[in-house]
Design an enzyme around this catalytic site. Structure first.
Site, PDB file in Angstrom:
ATOM      1  N   ASP A 192       0.877  -0.931  -0.072  1.00  0.00           N
ATOM      2  CA  ASP A 192       0.015  -0.061  -0.214  1.00  0.00           C
ATOM      3  C   ASP A 192       0.887   1.319  -0.001  1.00  0.00           C
ATOM      4  O   ASP A 192       1.802   1.355   0.753  1.00  0.00           O
ATOM      5  CB  ASP A 192      -0.779   0.143   1.250  1.00  0.00           C
ATOM      6  CG  ASP A 192      -1.806   0.853   1.348  1.00  0.00           C
ATOM      7  OD1 ASP A 192      -2.368   1.334   0.124  1.00  0.00           O
ATOM      8  OD2 ASP A 192      -2.537   1.504   2.449  1.00  0.00           O
TER       9      ASP A 192
ATOM     10  N   ASN B 285      -8.010   0.922   7.110  1.00  0.00           N
ATOM     11  CA  ASN B 285      -7.169   0.787   7.920  1.00  0.00           C
ATOM     12  C   ASN B 285      -7.349   1.181   9.413  1.00  0.00           C
ATOM     13  O   ASN B 285      -7.596   0.568  10.349  1.00  0.00           O
ATOM     14  CB  ASN B 285      -5.911   1.674   7.467  1.00  0.00           C
ATOM     15  CG  ASN B 285      -4.525   1.432   8.410  1.00  0.00           C
ATOM     16  OD1 ASN B 285      -4.663   0.346   9.005  1.00  0.00           O
ATOM     17  ND2 ASN B 285      -3.568   2.044   8.117  1.00  0.00           N
TER      18      ASN B 285
END
Ligand code: 13P
Length: 291
Positions: A84, A230
């Site tokens: 990411d 997240n």
């Protein structure tokens, strides 16, 4: 099985639902997410930021850990292991060489030509190895890995230009931010729809935490196929562990302390999948074999 994201996102785009990208921070995160997604029999993308990679020891450790969990827990769903916000070609190369099946090259801090140049370099390295590539244009704001940035919205022209690099998915910044929102998110749905209708590749929504569920559903209807989460799982885990410690101040076994966040995390994953993909939500059904 570790896969790249191409087939799973192609199906999501075709059938208007979103595949979750959950960032992982440690073994427990990976395990809880894999277990819940296996119970649902749906594919998942495990995202690893550079900061999380360095926290866990490095890309190789993470790849081996995730493959170990897949084997030991009999995980049969497609699992994509994705870097990411890779900040450079070198970082993406390291993840690919360690066996990651997907990378995001985030060169959005540069002007478009340089972003294109670096993204193309990553695509040229990744594709012969079967690794999928996501890129970003505009800039998703907020705090990621303790670094703060402002939002710059993507233009249709920039989105079109970056696809010339051969990327497999695009994250156009359209008002979402990483971390917790101050007030209501302000997403540009019209542009999202326009970009989706103009490009053939799947679109990614970063900063999924805190976006009201009706807005997430609207984003999916405007063409979002992958949603990154997240902070939401961190907040959920943190609350559960704080409550546990308050109620059990003398318990020091890390398996009990850290593990007290397991059930709430799994419940949050389930709640989010209800929003991302209600059509496919048939636990333990063989109908869920969507790819
Ligand atoms: P949140 O922390 O806001 O969920 O954002 C996650 C993300 O976009 C990772 O790339």
């Amino acid at each position: 099985m570790l896969v790249n994201f191409n087939e799973i996102l192609k199906d999501a785009k075709k059938n208007s639902y979103a595949v979750p990208h959950f960032n992982i921070n440690n073994l427990e995160w990976a395990r809880n997410i894999l277990e819940q997604m296996q119970e649902l029999n749906l594919p998942v993308i495990l995202g690893v930021s550079e900061g999380a990679a360095s926290y866990m020891g490095g890309f190789y450790t993470i790849r081996v850990m995730v493959e170990g969990l897949i084997k030991d827990l009999n995980i049969t769903i497609p699992v994509c292991l994705h870097l990411d916000h890779g900040g450079s070609f070198e970082s993406c190369k390291k993840a690919i060489d360690a066996g990651f099946t997907s990378v995001m090259i985030d060169a959005s801090k540069y002007e478009l030509e340089k972003n294109k140049e670096i993204t193309k370099q990553v695509v040229d390295y990744a594709h012969p190895k079967g690794v999928s590539v996501e890129a970003e244009v505009g800039h998703v704001g907020g705090t990621e890995d303790n670094v703060y940035g402002d939002v710059f919205r993507a233009t249709l022209e920039d989105c079109f230009e970056i696809t010339k690099t051969g990327i497999d998915a695009l994250a156009p910044a359209l008002g979402s931010v990483h971390g917790l929102y101050k007030g209501e998110p302000n997403l540009d749905f019209d542009r999202m729809k326009q970009i989706n209708e103009s490009l053939s590749i799947p679109l990614v929504l970063h900063g999924g935490t805190g976006i009201p569920y009706d807005m997430i559903k609207k984003a999916i209807s405007c063409g979002i196929s992958k949603i990154n989460i997240n902070t939401e799982l961190q907040v959920t885990w943190h609350k559960a562990v704080c409550d546990f410690i308050k109620e059990n101040p003398t318990v020091y076994d890390p398996r009990k302390v850290i593990g007290s966040g397991k059930a709430p995390m799994k419940a949050k994953v389930l709640e989010l999948i209800n929003v991302f993909n209600e059509k496919h939500l048939k636990p333990n059904s063989t109908d869920n074999n969507i790819i």
